[in-house]
Design a protein around this motif. Structure first.
Motif, PDB file in Angstrom:
ATOM      1  N   ALA A 184       0.823  -1.207   0.000  1.00 34.41           N
ATOM      2  CA  ALA A 184       0.000   0.000   0.000  1.00 34.41           C
ATOM      3  C   ALA A 184       0.861   1.262   0.000  1.00 34.41           C
ATOM      4  O   ALA A 184       0.582   2.223  -0.723  1.00 34.41           O
ATOM      5  N   VAL A 185       1.933   1.243   0.794  1.00 36.24           N
ATOM      6  CA  VAL A 185       2.845   2.392   0.852  1.00 36.24           C
ATOM      7  C   VAL A 185       3.517   2.601  -0.503  1.00 36.24           C
ATOM      8  O   VAL A 185       3.587   3.713  -1.021  1.00 36.24           O
ATOM      9  N   PHE A 186       4.007   1.509  -1.084  1.00 35.62           N
ATOM     10  CA  PHE A 186       4.690   1.587  -2.368  1.00 35.62           C
ATOM     11  C   PHE A 186       3.751   2.138  -3.449  1.00 35.62           C
ATOM     12  O   PHE A 186       4.128   3.023  -4.233  1.00 35.62           O
ATOM     13  N   GLU A 187       2.555   1.606  -3.518  1.00 34.62           N
ATOM     14  CA  GLU A 187       1.608   2.041  -4.539  1.00 34.62           C
ATOM     15  C   GLU A 187       1.211   3.496  -4.361  1.00 34.62           C
ATOM     16  O   GLU A 187       1.038   4.240  -5.340  1.00 34.62           O
ATOM     17  N   PHE A 188       1.074   3.934  -3.107  1.00 31.92           N
ATOM     18  CA  PHE A 188       0.698   5.322  -2.845  1.00 31.92           C
ATOM     19  C   PHE A 188       1.789   6.268  -3.331  1.00 31.92           C
ATOM     20  O   PHE A 188       1.512   7.266  -4.008  1.00 31.92           O
ATOM     21  N   LEU A 189       3.035   5.956  -2.984  1.00 36.68           N
ATOM     22  CA  LEU A 189       4.148   6.826  -3.388  1.00 36.68           C
ATOM     23  C   LEU A 189       4.285   6.865  -4.901  1.00 36.68           C
ATOM     24  O   LEU A 189       4.574   7.911  -5.490  1.00 36.68           O
ATOM     25  N   LYS A 190       4.058   5.700  -5.542  1.00 31.81           N
ATOM     26  CA  LYS A 190       4.143   5.639  -6.994  1.00 31.81           C
ATOM     27  C   LYS A 190       3.023   6.452  -7.638  1.00 31.81           C
ATOM     28  O   LYS A 190       3.261   7.216  -8.587  1.00 31.81           O
ATOM     29  N   LYS A 191       1.832   6.300  -7.129  1.00 29.14           N
ATOM     30  CA  LYS A 191       0.674   7.009  -7.683  1.00 29.14           C
ATOM     31  C   LYS A 191       0.825   8.526  -7.529  1.00 29.14           C
ATOM     32  O   LYS A 191       0.507   9.288  -8.444  1.00 29.14           O
ATOM     33  N   GLU A 192       1.302   8.947  -6.373  1.00 32.41           N
ATOM     34  CA  GLU A 192       1.446  10.383  -6.103  1.00 32.41           C
ATOM     35  C   GLU A 192       2.735  10.952  -6.691  1.00 32.41           C
ATOM     36  O   GLU A 192       2.968  12.162  -6.609  1.00 32.41           O
ATOM     37  N   ASP A 193       3.587  10.069  -7.258  1.00 34.07           N
ATOM     38  CA  ASP A 193       4.863  10.475  -7.856  1.00 34.07           C
ATOM     39  C   ASP A 193       5.695  11.280  -6.857  1.00 34.07           C
ATOM     40  O   ASP A 193       6.255  12.343  -7.179  1.00 34.07           O
ATOM     41  N   MET A 194       5.765  10.765  -5.653  1.00 31.42           N
ATOM     42  CA  MET A 194       6.508  11.455  -4.602  1.00 31.42           C
ATOM     43  C   MET A 194       7.983  11.063  -4.675  1.00 31.42           C
ATOM     44  O   MET A 194       8.321   9.886  -4.787  1.00 31.42           O
ATOM     45  N   ARG A 195       8.841  12.036  -4.628  1.00 34.51           N
ATOM     46  CA  ARG A 195      10.288  11.792  -4.676  1.00 34.51           C
ATOM     47  C   ARG A 195      10.797  11.626  -3.244  1.00 34.51           C
ATOM     48  O   ARG A 195      10.949  12.586  -2.493  1.00 34.51           O
ATOM     49  N   VAL A 196      11.021  10.368  -2.907  1.00 35.78           N
ATOM     50  CA  VAL A 196      11.373  10.011  -1.538  1.00 35.78           C
ATOM     51  C   VAL A 196      12.865   9.733  -1.442  1.00 35.78           C
ATOM     52  O   VAL A 196      13.453   9.085  -2.302  1.00 35.78           O
ATOM     53  N   LEU A 197      13.495  10.207  -0.361  1.00 34.84           N
ATOM     54  CA  LEU A 197      14.897   9.900  -0.085  1.00 34.84           C
ATOM     55  C   LEU A 197      14.951   8.756   0.926  1.00 34.84           C
ATOM     56  O   LEU A 197      14.312   8.815   1.978  1.00 34.84           O
ATOM     57  N   GLY A 198      15.720   7.726   0.600  1.00 34.20           N
ATOM     58  CA  GLY A 198      15.737   6.552   1.462  1.00 34.20           C
ATOM     59  C   GLY A 198      14.430   5.803   1.333  1.00 34.20           C
ATOM     60  O   GLY A 198      13.793   5.799   0.271  1.00 34.20           O
ATOM     61  N   ASN A 199      14.001   5.190   2.416  1.00 36.94           N
ATOM     62  CA  ASN A 199      12.720   4.471   2.463  1.00 36.94           C
ATOM     63  C   ASN A 199      11.836   5.074   3.545  1.00 36.94           C
ATOM     64  O   ASN A 199      12.360   5.631   4.528  1.00 36.94           O
ATOM     65  N   PRO A 200      10.501   4.970   3.417  1.00 39.13           N
ATOM     66  CA  PRO A 200       9.642   5.357   4.539  1.00 39.13           C
ATOM     67  C   PRO A 200      10.013   4.530   5.772  1.00 39.13           C
ATOM     68  O   PRO A 200      10.142   3.310   5.682  1.00 39.13           O
ATOM     69  N   MET A 201      10.199   5.185   6.895  1.00 37.51           N
ATOM     70  CA  MET A 201      10.638   4.484   8.105  1.00 37.51           C
ATOM     71  C   MET A 201       9.467   4.300   9.061  1.00 37.51           C
ATOM     72  O   MET A 201       8.797   5.266   9.430  1.00 37.51           O
ATOM     73  N   PRO A 202       9.205   3.056   9.450  1.00 41.83           N
ATOM     74  CA  PRO A 202       8.059   2.797  10.334  1.00 41.83           C
ATOM     75  C   PRO A 202       8.230   3.433  11.700  1.00 41.83           C
ATOM     76  O   PRO A 202       9.339   3.486  12.244  1.00 41.83           O
ATOM     77  N   ASP A 203       7.131   3.912  12.225  1.00 41.53           N
ATOM     78  CA  ASP A 203       7.126   4.469  13.581  1.00 41.53           C
ATOM     79  C   ASP A 203       7.459   3.372  14.584  1.00 41.53           C
ATOM     80  O   ASP A 203       7.068   2.217  14.420  1.00 41.53           O
ATOM     81  N   LYS A 204       8.201   3.747  15.623  1.00 37.53           N
ATOM     82  CA  LYS A 204       8.617   2.753  16.616  1.00 37.53           C
ATOM     83  C   LYS A 204       7.420   2.172  17.374  1.00 37.53           C
ATOM     84  O   LYS A 204       7.525   1.118  18.008  1.00 37.53           O
ATOM     85  N   ASP A 205       6.286   2.858  17.352  1.00 39.05           N
ATOM     86  CA  ASP A 205       5.090   2.370  18.058  1.00 39.05           C
ATOM     87  C   ASP A 205       4.237   1.442  17.203  1.00 39.05           C
ATOM     88  O   ASP A 205       3.206   0.943  17.653  1.00 39.05           O
ATOM     89  N   ASN A 206       4.655   1.185  15.967  1.00 43.25           N
ATOM     90  CA  ASN A 206       3.908   0.261  15.103  1.00 43.25           C
ATOM     91  C   ASN A 206       4.043  -1.168  15.631  1.00 43.25           C
ATOM     92  O   ASN A 206       5.141  -1.717  15.687  1.00 43.25           O
ATOM     93  N   VAL A 207       2.926  -1.762  16.042  1.00 44.83           N
ATOM     94  CA  VAL A 207       2.929  -3.155  16.522  1.00 44.83           C
ATOM     95  C   VAL A 207       1.682  -3.851  15.975  1.00 44.83           C
ATOM     96  O   VAL A 207       0.675  -3.210  15.680  1.00 44.83           O
ATOM     97  N   VAL A 208       1.797  -5.166  15.840  1.00 42.15           N
ATOM     98  CA  VAL A 208       0.642  -5.959  15.419  1.00 42.15           C
ATOM     99  C   VAL A 208       0.035  -6.618  16.652  1.00 42.15           C
ATOM    100  O   VAL A 208       0.649  -7.489  17.267  1.00 42.15           O
ATOM    101  N   ASP A 209      -1.151  -6.138  17.028  1.00 43.06           N
ATOM    102  CA  ASP A 209      -1.897  -6.743  18.135  1.00 43.06           C
ATOM    103  C   ASP A 209      -2.754  -7.857  17.538  1.00 43.06           C
ATOM    104  O   ASP A 209      -3.734  -7.593  16.830  1.00 43.06           O
ATOM    105  N   PHE A 210      -2.385  -9.098  17.814  1.00 42.56           N
ATOM    106  CA  PHE A 210      -3.055 -10.234  17.175  1.00 42.56           C
ATOM    107  C   PHE A 210      -4.511 -10.382  17.599  1.00 42.56           C
ATOM    108  O   PHE A 210      -5.279 -11.087  16.953  1.00 42.56           O
TER     109      PHE A 210
END
Length: 452
Positions: free
Chosen positions: A74-100
């Protein structure tokens, strides 16, 4: 699934991806079903494992993988669609967790954006361009070196500085007598040009066939085990036991006589029907040196053009914090403790890469396959020149170029060279070059460190 982007400042933004159960549930079921078809469990035949058991054992792991992949896509497709010029890669927030136990998820990413930069590559930008003059001394030195390289080996009467000397080598006792059971080489060969000791070289000065010389093999090569084992024809592990003097009985002296100016030499060096007399030879020799110097001058232009562009643009705002996190994620030698210190060293190159890409975009630089092939041939031509072959046949160049391009690593290096060459040629054509004629000595001083 929703993907929203908000700017934090000119070079940093935040992506927020919201995932609902319907966005991933079917994918999880499909993956678990595939596992059930192939996986075996004790007491169950393949493909007959109860779905509940598969869910219990693999459900969380599959759910985690599917969510991660769905978010990444989803992130990749969004950046491609919006033609955003990104440096490096989008970095996940440290609070990102998967609550099962949860069904819906929200993930945040910091995004580093390329700053808007106007690279002033135009006639208002001045870049020095140096023309290195070919002196008479350089011509004489090149002539001497090439004629020596294409010279003929003959038997000489007296040892000369570049002579190859053949004879027997016999180990001696400290008192100068022949060592019983010592090393004895009947067909020994030494080359004075490779001696590291001038004192050892002098021992052979003026010697003739039949003369004997007491010398020290270890002193000729700073006790290098490879060279000693080759000279004395012994095992490398045994050289420590043979550091004393040896007797060399000269049986033959091979000297090199420089090639004479003439058709055979001209053809060997420049190819058939390219040079016919001494005047043409010196002109061709000067052109050969000029081509070598032009490569040095072109290299200097890349340094000065880079500095001119960087200085003209001035301070560049970068998404530093995002880039630090990105570099840590990609380099095992970087961490939270040393990233601040190391980033100071890395940042200038990151800025230049950004300016270089902007310049290439502005000048519409596109790499074609023909550019890569020409660069491969130039690399091959330079390699031939190192061996004194000034004009290799076209079919030989083509063969060597093809062989290099078959190697993926070599091809990437050549492609990078081709891009840089095309870019800096375009820069040279776009800016104002301040031409300066300099001697080799003056040119070399440009690379000396300036006083603080």
């Amino acid at each position: 699934m929703n993907v929203n982007f908000a700017k934090i400042d000119d070079v940093t933004g935040e992506l927020i991806v919201t995932l609902e159960e319907k966005d991933y549930a079917d994918k999880v079921k499909k993956e678990l079903k595939e596992i059930g078809k192939k996986h075996t469990e004790p007491g169950f035949r393949p493909g007959k494992v109860p779905a509940g058991l598969i869910q219990k054992k693999y459900g969380n792991a599959v759910k985690y993988d599917v969510i991660n992949k769905t978010i990444g896509d989803a992130v990749f497709e969004f950046l491609k669609k919006e033609d955003m010029r990104v440096l490096g890669n989008p970095m996940p927030d440290k609070d990102n967790v998967v609550d099962f136990d949860a069904d819906n998820f929200t993930f945040k990413f910091k995004v580093g954006l390329a700053p808007e930069i106007d690279v002033p590559v135009n006639k208002d930008l001045h870049v020095p361009a140096y023309n290195i003059q070919v002196s008479d001394e350089m011509l004489e030195e090149q002539d001497k070196g090439l004629r020596q390289r294409f010279g003929k080996q003959i038997s000489g009467e007296v040892v000369e500085p570049d002579a190859v000397i053949k004879g027997s080598i016999t180990e001696l006792n400290p008192d100068g007598t022949v060592k019983e059971d010592g090393v004895k080489v009947e067909d020994g060969i030494i080359s004075l040009r490779y001696f590291k000791s001038d004192d050892q070289k002098k021992l052979f000065d003026g010697k003739k066939v039949g003369d004997e010389v007491v010398f020290n093999p270890a002193a000729t090569c700073d006790t290098n085990p490879v060279e000693m084992s080759s000279m004395l024809q012994i095992n490398k592990d045994d050289v420590e036991n043979h550091k004393g003097d040896f007797l060399f009985n000269i049986k033959d002296i091979i000297v090199v006589r420089p090639a004479e100016l003439g058709e055979e030499y001209y053809e060997n060096l420049f190819g058939k029907d390219k040079v016919h007399n001494e005047e043409e030879y010196r002109a061709a020799l000067k052109e050969l040196i000029e081509n070598q110097l032009k490569a040095d001058s072109d290299f200097r232009f890349t340094i000065d053009a880079k500095d001119a562009i960087i200085n003209a643009v001035g301070e560049v705002k970068m998404p530093d914090e995002v880039l630090k996190d990105f570099l840590i994620s990609r380099n095992k030698d970087l961490n939270e403790e040393n990233i601040e210190e190391e980033y100071v060293k890395i940042r200038p190159q990151l800025v230049w890469e950004l300016l270089r890409d902007e310049t290439a975009r502005k000048l519409e630089i596109k790499l074609e396959e023909e550019d890569v092939r020409k660069m491969a041939e130039n690399v091959a031509r330079s390699q031939f020149a190192q061996y004194g072959i000034a004009n290799p046949p076209a079919e030989m160049l083509e063969k060597y170029a093809n062989d290099m391009l078959k190697n993926q690593q070599a091809r990437e290096q050549i492609a990078n060279q081709a891009v840089d060459t095309k870019l800096f040629n375009a820069i040279r054509a776009s800016v104002t070059t301040d031409e300066k004629s300099v001697s080799v000595e003056e040119f070399n001083k440009l690379f000396m460190p300036t006083a603080e």
